[in-house]
Design a protein around this motif. Structure first.
Motif, PDB file in Angstrom:
ATOM      1  N   LEU A 254      -9.080  44.449   4.873  1.00 19.26           N
ATOM      2  CA  LEU A 254      -7.906  44.996   5.528  1.00 19.26           C
ATOM      3  C   LEU A 254      -8.085  44.996   7.044  1.00 19.26           C
ATOM      4  N   GLY A 255      -9.275  45.365   7.490  1.00 20.85           N
ATOM      5  CA  GLY A 255      -9.547  45.352   8.921  1.00 20.85           C
ATOM      6  C   GLY A 255      -9.410  43.963   9.521  1.00 20.85           C
ATOM      7  N   ALA A 256      -9.848  42.947   8.777  1.00 14.51           N
ATOM      8  CA  ALA A 256      -9.727  41.568   9.261  1.00 14.51           C
ATOM      9  C   ALA A 256      -8.261  41.168   9.383  1.00 14.51           C
ATOM     10  N   ARG A 257      -7.430  41.632   8.448  1.00  9.98           N
ATOM     11  CA  ARG A 257      -5.989  41.353   8.550  1.00  9.98           C
ATOM     12  C   ARG A 257      -5.404  42.002   9.801  1.00  9.98           C
ATOM     13  N   LEU A 258      -5.752  43.250  10.023  1.00  7.00           N
ATOM     14  CA  LEU A 258      -5.235  43.961  11.191  1.00  7.00           C
ATOM     15  C   LEU A 258      -5.698  43.311  12.490  1.00  7.00           C
ATOM     16  N   ALA A 259      -6.892  42.726  12.459  1.00  8.55           N
ATOM     17  CA  ALA A 259      -7.418  42.060  13.652  1.00  8.55           C
ATOM     18  C   ALA A 259      -6.814  40.678  13.856  1.00  8.55           C
ATOM     19  N   GLY A 260      -6.004  40.220  12.903  1.00 12.67           N
ATOM     20  CA  GLY A 260      -5.336  38.929  13.045  1.00 12.67           C
ATOM     21  C   GLY A 260      -6.157  37.741  12.598  1.00 12.67           C
TER      22      GLY A 260
END
Length: 411
Positions: free
Chosen positions: A119-125
């Protein structure tokens, strides 16, 4: 230098140990070891999706700096409370937590706080958010993802599988730290904390009232009697799958149930003769399937072809059914996409597509406050409301002034 000439990244090597904990004494020793470590605890679980009926965990992996790796067989130990007591109050690092939290909770394991690297990787783009891609980008190591789809209910678990499972948690602490730095650099630390908290609090949707309607291809049935047969075949297969703890599709695939429901065969032997009725249990359980077919045909409770729902229809029908909502949706989507582009994240992580559809379908007062309240009612987090409420309200105002023609609205 061309990408193909870039030096290959080194391959991650599991550190272990690889002994699987299978008794209470060993579990207590492992729990003590984890409690003595430092920092967050990396956690993962392996299931037997596609092999077993249930989605329970067949292996739980844990890793903490200063503690090494712990591999636990939750099917061999009834009480995992020593683990929960040792690490339950710590931050847990999980990759794609929505997949693992349900089966972890099932065995009594749950974190107080969460850091979800997927999820964090998604938020980081990040364009690629699988564990292997995240590890390559953040840790500089390659992962071999060759046993993820294996039957983890098999015993004994092969050594190569255990090494694979250990790596899934051993790379997480370094990935977590690097990702936290990246999120902070982008000014998304608070966003991530809100999303991790929501992921931890969120619970699975309640079971569908008519789960048999998930039968793949069932929309092709246009006859209520055939639909009743499909229902009885699905229920018969589900009962057998539950009884044998086997994935339903391994018994008889969906396409075979659908073919049997639509074939209108007049004898059990004719069902057995059909080449499109396949699966390991298609012949050995022939009496079961034929009984289901007869029950469906004889049923006085024939299901409706269409199911009433409070959900909006598919957007492709909006232009003819509610053109003003169609215009609102296209304007709202464009507004959400613009904000997502500014934040360098996928639009679906900024605001779920279902939320956008529901806002557009049900007319509301087109003010920022009204949109914000509607978003909160649909579980939007504070950062999402702050980022999108004003923009969506403005989009709705524009939509109200637009001609309901697709060429006049944002795509």
């Amino acid at each position: 230098m061309a990408e193909r000439d870039a030096p290959a990244l080194p391959e991650a090597v599991a550190q272990g140990p690889f002994e699987v904990v299978t008794d209470p004494d060993a579990l207590q020793a492992a729990a003590d070891r984890l409690a003595a470590g430092t920092g967050p605890v990396a956690v993962d679980a392996e299931r037997a999706n596609g092999f077993r009926y249930t989605a329970k965990a067949y292996l739980v992996q844990l890793h903490r700096r200063g503690s090494g790796t712990v591999l636990v067989d939750p099917t061999a130990i009834d009480d995992l409370s020593p683990l929960q007591e040792a690490i339950g109050g710590e931050e847990w690092i999980i990759h794609a937590a929505s997949q693992d939290l349900p089966c972890l909770r099932e065995v009594g394991l749950a974190p107080a706080t969460l850091f979800d690297t997927e999820l964090g990787a998604r938020l980081a783009g990040f364009e690629r958010v699988g564990l292997a891609a995240v590890t390559e980008r953040l840790v500089g190591l390659t992962l071999r993802k060759e046993h993820g789809a294996s039957d983890w209910s098999a015993r004994p678990i092969p050594r190569a599988w255990l090494e694979y499972a250990a790596l899934d948690v051993e790379v997480l602490p370094d990935a977590r730290d690097a990702l936290a730095e990246e999120l902070a650099r982008q000014g998304k630390q608070d966003i991530a904390e809100q999303e991790f908290a929501y992921a931890l609090e969120r619970r699975p949707k309640p079971p569908a009232a008519e789960p048999w309607r998930r039968l793949s291809g069932i929309q092709a049935i246009r006859d209520r009697r055939q639909l009743a047969v499909a229902r009885e075949l699905w229920l018969a297969r589900d009962a057998l799958a539950r009884e044998t703890d086997t994935a339903p599709g391994r018994l008889v695939p969906d396409r075979s149930l659908l073919a049997a429901a639509m074939a209108d065969v007049d004898a059990k032997g004719r069902l057995a003769a059909r080449k499109d009725f396949t699966g390991r249990a298609s012949r050995s359980e022939l009496d079961r399937w034929w009984a289901a077919i007869e029950a469906g045909r004889a049923s006085t409770e024939q299901p409706s072809l269409r199911v009433r729902s409070d959900e909006p229809p598919p957007p492709r029908f909006w232009r003819s059914r509610k053109p003003e909502a169609d215009v609102r949706l296209r304007h709202a989507r464009a507004a959400v996409q613009a904000v997502a582009d500014e934040l360098s994240m996928p639009a679906e992580n900024l605001l779920s597509p279902d939320t956008v559809r529901r806002l557009a379908w049900d007319p509301i007062e087109v003010t920022e406050d009204a949109v914000a309240e509607a978003l909160r009612e649909r579980d939007a987090r504070p950062w999402q409301v702050a980022a999108t409420a004003q923009r969506i309200a403005a989009a709705f105002v524009e939509a109200g002034q637009a001609d309901p023609d697709p060429s006049d609205a944002p795509s």
